[in-house]
Scaffold this motif. Structure first.
Motif, PDB file in Angstrom:
ATOM      1  N   GLN A 167       0.827  -1.196   0.000  1.00 44.96           N
ATOM      2  CA  GLN A 167       0.000   0.000   0.000  1.00 44.96           C
ATOM      3  C   GLN A 167       0.866   1.253   0.000  1.00 44.96           C
ATOM      4  O   GLN A 167       1.965   1.267   0.550  1.00 44.96           O
ATOM      5  CB  GLN A 167      -0.919   0.003   1.238  1.00 44.96           C
ATOM      6  CG  GLN A 167      -1.874  -1.175   1.300  1.00 44.96           C
ATOM      7  CD  GLN A 167      -2.782  -1.116   2.524  1.00 44.96           C
ATOM      8  OE1 GLN A 167      -3.118  -0.049   3.012  1.00 44.96           O
ATOM      9  NE2 GLN A 167      -3.196  -2.274   3.016  1.00 44.96           N
ATOM     10  N   LYS A 168       0.355   2.292  -0.622  1.00 46.46           N
ATOM     11  CA  LYS A 168       1.082   3.559  -0.649  1.00 46.46           C
ATOM     12  C   LYS A 168       0.886   4.260   0.694  1.00 46.46           C
ATOM     13  O   LYS A 168      -0.204   4.261   1.249  1.00 46.46           O
ATOM     14  CB  LYS A 168       0.567   4.443  -1.782  1.00 46.46           C
ATOM     15  CG  LYS A 168       0.870   3.906  -3.178  1.00 46.46           C
ATOM     16  CD  LYS A 168       0.363   4.860  -4.245  1.00 46.46           C
ATOM     17  CE  LYS A 168       0.684   4.334  -5.643  1.00 46.46           C
ATOM     18  NZ  LYS A 168       0.184   5.254  -6.704  1.00 46.46           N
ATOM     19  N   ALA A 169       1.955   4.845   1.185  1.00 46.76           N
ATOM     20  CA  ALA A 169       1.857   5.525   2.478  1.00 46.76           C
ATOM     21  C   ALA A 169       2.979   6.544   2.621  1.00 46.76           C
ATOM     22  O   ALA A 169       4.046   6.409   2.024  1.00 46.76           O
ATOM     23  CB  ALA A 169       1.928   4.506   3.616  1.00 46.76           C
ATOM     24  N   LYS A 170       2.714   7.580   3.400  1.00 49.46           N
ATOM     25  CA  LYS A 170       3.719   8.570   3.751  1.00 49.46           C
ATOM     26  C   LYS A 170       3.841   8.579   5.268  1.00 49.46           C
ATOM     27  O   LYS A 170       2.837   8.635   5.986  1.00 49.46           O
ATOM     28  CB  LYS A 170       3.311   9.959   3.253  1.00 49.46           C
ATOM     29  CG  LYS A 170       3.322  10.088   1.738  1.00 49.46           C
ATOM     30  CD  LYS A 170       2.993  11.515   1.322  1.00 49.46           C
ATOM     31  CE  LYS A 170       3.042  11.668  -0.197  1.00 49.46           C
ATOM     32  NZ  LYS A 170       2.718  13.059  -0.621  1.00 49.46           N
ATOM     33  N   TYR A 171       5.076   8.530   5.760  1.00 45.59           N
ATOM     34  CA  TYR A 171       5.301   8.458   7.196  1.00 45.59           C
ATOM     35  C   TYR A 171       4.632   9.618   7.924  1.00 45.59           C
ATOM     36  O   TYR A 171       3.996   9.419   8.970  1.00 45.59           O
ATOM     37  CB  TYR A 171       6.799   8.436   7.502  1.00 45.59           C
ATOM     38  CG  TYR A 171       7.088   8.641   8.979  1.00 45.59           C
ATOM     39  CD1 TYR A 171       6.875   7.613   9.896  1.00 45.59           C
ATOM     40  CD2 TYR A 171       7.523   9.880   9.456  1.00 45.59           C
ATOM     41  CE1 TYR A 171       7.096   7.804  11.252  1.00 45.59           C
ATOM     42  CE2 TYR A 171       7.750  10.080  10.812  1.00 45.59           C
ATOM     43  CZ  TYR A 171       7.532   9.040  11.709  1.00 45.59           C
ATOM     44  OH  TYR A 171       7.744   9.247  13.040  1.00 45.59           O
ATOM     45  N   GLU A 172       4.762  10.813   7.396  1.00 36.25           N
ATOM     46  CA  GLU A 172       4.203  11.995   8.057  1.00 36.25           C
ATOM     47  C   GLU A 172       2.690  11.868   8.229  1.00 36.25           C
ATOM     48  O   GLU A 172       2.130  12.249   9.262  1.00 36.25           O
ATOM     49  CB  GLU A 172       4.534  13.269   7.265  1.00 36.25           C
ATOM     50  CG  GLU A 172       6.005  13.634   7.248  1.00 36.25           C
ATOM     51  CD  GLU A 172       6.819  12.773   6.294  1.00 36.25           C
ATOM     52  OE1 GLU A 172       6.201  12.011   5.486  1.00 36.25           O
ATOM     53  OE2 GLU A 172       8.050  12.834   6.351  1.00 36.25           O
ATOM     54  N   GLN A 173       2.015  11.325   7.212  1.00 34.94           N
ATOM     55  CA  GLN A 173       0.565  11.142   7.281  1.00 34.94           C
ATOM     56  C   GLN A 173       0.201  10.064   8.289  1.00 34.94           C
ATOM     57  O   GLN A 173      -0.769  10.202   9.039  1.00 34.94           O
ATOM     58  CB  GLN A 173       0.010  10.778   5.898  1.00 34.94           C
ATOM     59  CG  GLN A 173      -1.501  10.566   5.858  1.00 34.94           C
ATOM     60  CD  GLN A 173      -2.293  11.798   6.264  1.00 34.94           C
ATOM     61  OE1 GLN A 173      -1.846  12.925   6.052  1.00 34.94           O
ATOM     62  NE2 GLN A 173      -3.457  11.604   6.873  1.00 34.94           N
ATOM     63  N   VAL A 174       0.976   8.983   8.299  1.00 33.45           N
ATOM     64  CA  VAL A 174       0.716   7.904   9.253  1.00 33.45           C
ATOM     65  C   VAL A 174       0.889   8.407  10.683  1.00 33.45           C
ATOM     66  O   VAL A 174       0.080   8.103  11.570  1.00 33.45           O
ATOM     67  CB  VAL A 174       1.660   6.704   9.002  1.00 33.45           C
ATOM     68  CG1 VAL A 174       1.465   5.638  10.082  1.00 33.45           C
ATOM     69  CG2 VAL A 174       1.399   6.100   7.626  1.00 33.45           C
ATOM     70  N   LEU A 175       1.933   9.211  10.919  1.00 30.59           N
ATOM     71  CA  LEU A 175       2.164   9.782  12.248  1.00 30.59           C
ATOM     72  C   LEU A 175       0.997  10.673  12.662  1.00 30.59           C
ATOM     73  O   LEU A 175       0.531  10.621  13.809  1.00 30.59           O
ATOM     74  CB  LEU A 175       3.464  10.583  12.269  1.00 30.59           C
ATOM     75  CG  LEU A 175       3.791  11.320  13.576  1.00 30.59           C
ATOM     76  CD1 LEU A 175       3.871  10.345  14.743  1.00 30.59           C
ATOM     77  CD2 LEU A 175       5.088  12.112  13.432  1.00 30.59           C
TER      78      LEU A 175
END
Length: 226
Positions: A167-175
């Motif tokens: 899955q596509k993900a960005k660390y900043e968004q997950v945080l």
């Protein structure tokens, strides 16, 4: 039939409760109960009906249309059955996780699910994880663990997990989502996430998975030996 043993593991999203609890249950020969999956099932059901998790009247109206079952396969993996359908895979999305946090704040939802969770603890030796197991669901649990880790560590773990699933993900968004979930869980009016006075806190920020399992198993064994 003697009194059953219950291990309550509470903590914030992404602390590793489910994977650790599942491993411990397998090692100890107990039944693993993932209460988060139960709330996710409610959230998924409401989502299918187009009911917002903030719509009190809608949730109250549709909750009676929902039948939840829990089944276990030969490996002890918990499967969520929603009105006869296995939705175990469908409920494991970030969106449903966020909605489950909001759904869990509804008194009617908690009332419906509370008896289900307590009945399982009366019938089996269990390792049950969630947000309010030790404080509300099983206040007299044999062992209470509060499992946590820093938001950054939990976000990194979740980010890695999403990437491994393709899955596509960005660390900043997950945080950001982890921090938002923490706020929702600790500030809800009904059964907020909090550490019980008789819980043992385990911070896994600097622990490997195996170290975390070993630490909690030691706590359980010491408690049972008394």
């Amino acid at each position: 039939m003697g009194k059953k043993i219950s291990v309550a593991i509470d903590g914030p999203a992404g602390a590793g409760k489910s994977t650790i609890a599942r491993r411990l249950a397998g090692e100890l020969g107990y039944r693993y109960v993932d209460t988060g999956a139960i709330y996710r099932t409610v959230a998924y059901f409401m989502d299918l009906w187009g009911v917002s998790p903030k719509d009190v009247d809608g949730v109250n109206r549709y909750i009676d249309e929902l039948t939840i079952g829990i089944e276990y396969d030969d490996e002890g993996v918990q499967h969520m059955i929603m009105n006869g359908m296995d939705v175990t895979a469908d409920i494991r999305t970030q969106e449903i996780g966020q909605k489950a946090s909001l759904i869990s704040a509804h008194a009617v939802v908690r009332d419906v699910l509370l008896d289900m969770q307590r009945e399982m603890a009366e019938q089996y030796d269990v390792v049950m994880d969630g947000r309010d197991i030790g404080s509300v669901v099983l206040p007299k649990a044999t062992v209470k663990i509060f499992l946590t880790a820093s938001p950054e560590v939990r976000a990194r773990r979740r980010y890695k997990e999403l990437l491994e699933k393709g899955q596509k993900a960005k660390y900043e968004q997950v945080l950001k989502e982890v921090q938002q979930r923490d706020y929702q869980d600790t500030h809800r009016e009904i059964a907020p996430l909090k550490m019980c006075r008789d819980s043992v806190k385990v911070d896994t920020s600097d622990m490997t998975f195996e170290e975390s399992v070993a630490a909690i198993r030691k706590i359980i064994e010491e408690k049972l030996a008394k």
